[in-house]
Design a protein around this motif. Sequence first.
Motif, PDB file in Angstrom:
ATOM      1  N   LEU A  31       0.819  -1.208   0.000  1.00 29.38           N
ATOM      2  CA  LEU A  31       0.000   0.000   0.000  1.00 29.38           C
ATOM      3  C   LEU A  31       0.856   1.262   0.000  1.00 29.38           C
ATOM      4  O   LEU A  31       0.513   2.247  -0.670  1.00 29.38           O
ATOM      5  CB  LEU A  31      -0.950  -0.008   1.197  1.00 29.38           C
ATOM      6  N   GLN A  32       1.963   1.250   0.724  1.00 24.32           N
ATOM      7  CA  GLN A  32       2.873   2.396   0.737  1.00 24.32           C
ATOM      8  C   GLN A  32       3.436   2.643  -0.652  1.00 24.32           C
ATOM      9  O   GLN A  32       3.453   3.773  -1.146  1.00 24.32           O
ATOM     10  CB  GLN A  32       4.010   2.165   1.736  1.00 24.32           C
ATOM     11  N   LYS A  33       3.897   1.585  -1.290  1.00 25.20           N
ATOM     12  CA  LYS A  33       4.477   1.704  -2.636  1.00 25.20           C
ATOM     13  C   LYS A  33       3.414   2.160  -3.641  1.00 25.20           C
ATOM     14  O   LYS A  33       3.662   3.040  -4.468  1.00 25.20           O
ATOM     15  CB  LYS A  33       5.078   0.364  -3.056  1.00 25.20           C
ATOM     16  N   TRP A  34       2.234   1.560  -3.568  1.00 30.08           N
ATOM     17  CA  TRP A  34       1.157   1.875  -4.502  1.00 30.08           C
ATOM     18  C   TRP A  34       0.741   3.335  -4.367  1.00 30.08           C
ATOM     19  O   TRP A  34       0.616   4.054  -5.360  1.00 30.08           O
ATOM     20  CB  TRP A  34      -0.034   0.942  -4.261  1.00 30.08           C
ATOM     21  N   SER A  35       0.540   3.793  -3.139  1.00 29.84           N
ATOM     22  CA  SER A  35       0.069   5.170  -2.932  1.00 29.84           C
ATOM     23  C   SER A  35       1.157   6.204  -3.245  1.00 29.84           C
ATOM     24  O   SER A  35       0.842   7.306  -3.695  1.00 29.84           O
ATOM     25  CB  SER A  35      -0.451   5.353  -1.508  1.00 29.84           C
ATOM     26  N   ALA A  36       2.417   5.849  -3.036  1.00 30.67           N
ATOM     27  CA  ALA A  36       3.510   6.791  -3.312  1.00 30.67           C
ATOM     28  C   ALA A  36       3.679   7.036  -4.808  1.00 30.67           C
ATOM     29  O   ALA A  36       4.169   8.090  -5.218  1.00 30.67           O
ATOM     30  CB  ALA A  36       4.816   6.271  -2.715  1.00 30.67           C
ATOM     31  N   SER A  37       3.256   6.083  -5.631  1.00 28.74           N
ATOM     32  CA  SER A  37       3.457   6.211  -7.072  1.00 28.74           C
ATOM     33  C   SER A  37       2.252   6.813  -7.794  1.00 28.74           C
ATOM     34  O   SER A  37       2.227   6.873  -9.017  1.00 28.74           O
ATOM     35  CB  SER A  37       3.771   4.833  -7.673  1.00 28.74           C
ATOM     36  N   ARG A  38       1.249   7.272  -7.039  1.00 28.83           N
ATOM     37  CA  ARG A  38       0.037   7.810  -7.643  1.00 28.83           C
ATOM     38  C   ARG A  38      -0.392   9.104  -6.956  1.00 28.83           C
ATOM     39  O   ARG A  38      -0.059   9.342  -5.809  1.00 28.83           O
ATOM     40  CB  ARG A  38      -1.087   6.785  -7.552  1.00 28.83           C
ATOM     41  N   ALA A  39      -1.189   9.878  -7.663  1.00 27.13           N
ATOM     42  CA  ALA A  39      -1.692  11.150  -7.114  1.00 27.13           C
ATOM     43  C   ALA A  39      -3.163  11.013  -6.726  1.00 27.13           C
ATOM     44  O   ALA A  39      -3.905  10.255  -7.337  1.00 27.13           O
ATOM     45  CB  ALA A  39      -1.541  12.253  -8.155  1.00 27.13           C
ATOM     46  N   GLY A  40      -3.561  11.766  -5.724  1.00 27.44           N
ATOM     47  CA  GLY A  40      -4.968  11.833  -5.342  1.00 27.44           C
ATOM     48  C   GLY A  40      -5.514  10.563  -4.726  1.00 27.44           C
ATOM     49  O   GLY A  40      -6.683  10.233  -4.924  1.00 27.44           O
TER      50      GLY A  40
END
Length: 128
Positions: A31-40
């Motif tokens: 989840l950390q990796k996924w959210s860090a690579s996306r906006a909003g």
Amino acid sequence: MFNLFGRSRKSNLRPPRAPGDTVRAKDLAYLQKWSASRAGVEGFVEPETIVNEMSVVFVDGTGEWTRRRIGGPKGIDAVFQGTGVPLYFAEETGYPQRMRDRIEKDRIVRERLKQRERRARLEQERER
């Protein structure tokens, strides 16, 4: 009451939980990796059911989404502290329209690909 395999009926109704009723380390890292690579990115907490343990759905600004189990209520705090993503309860707020639109768009794209593959197979069979 026990069944033939030595497990009580009550234990069969509960989903397997993460250790300590919180999010698993590998799920939090994802989840950390996924959210860090996306906006909003926003998170939507899904309640525990008879079949599934509590989970969270992360949705980015384009409607792309991912789901991971978070164990129990302690997992909510761990996900927020670990990612900083704002969290909402899906039962109260529902899912964002952009997520529903993305799901529908992806469904249409899959159907069109299936149709193209069927047409290509039919054309190959006609040529034989």
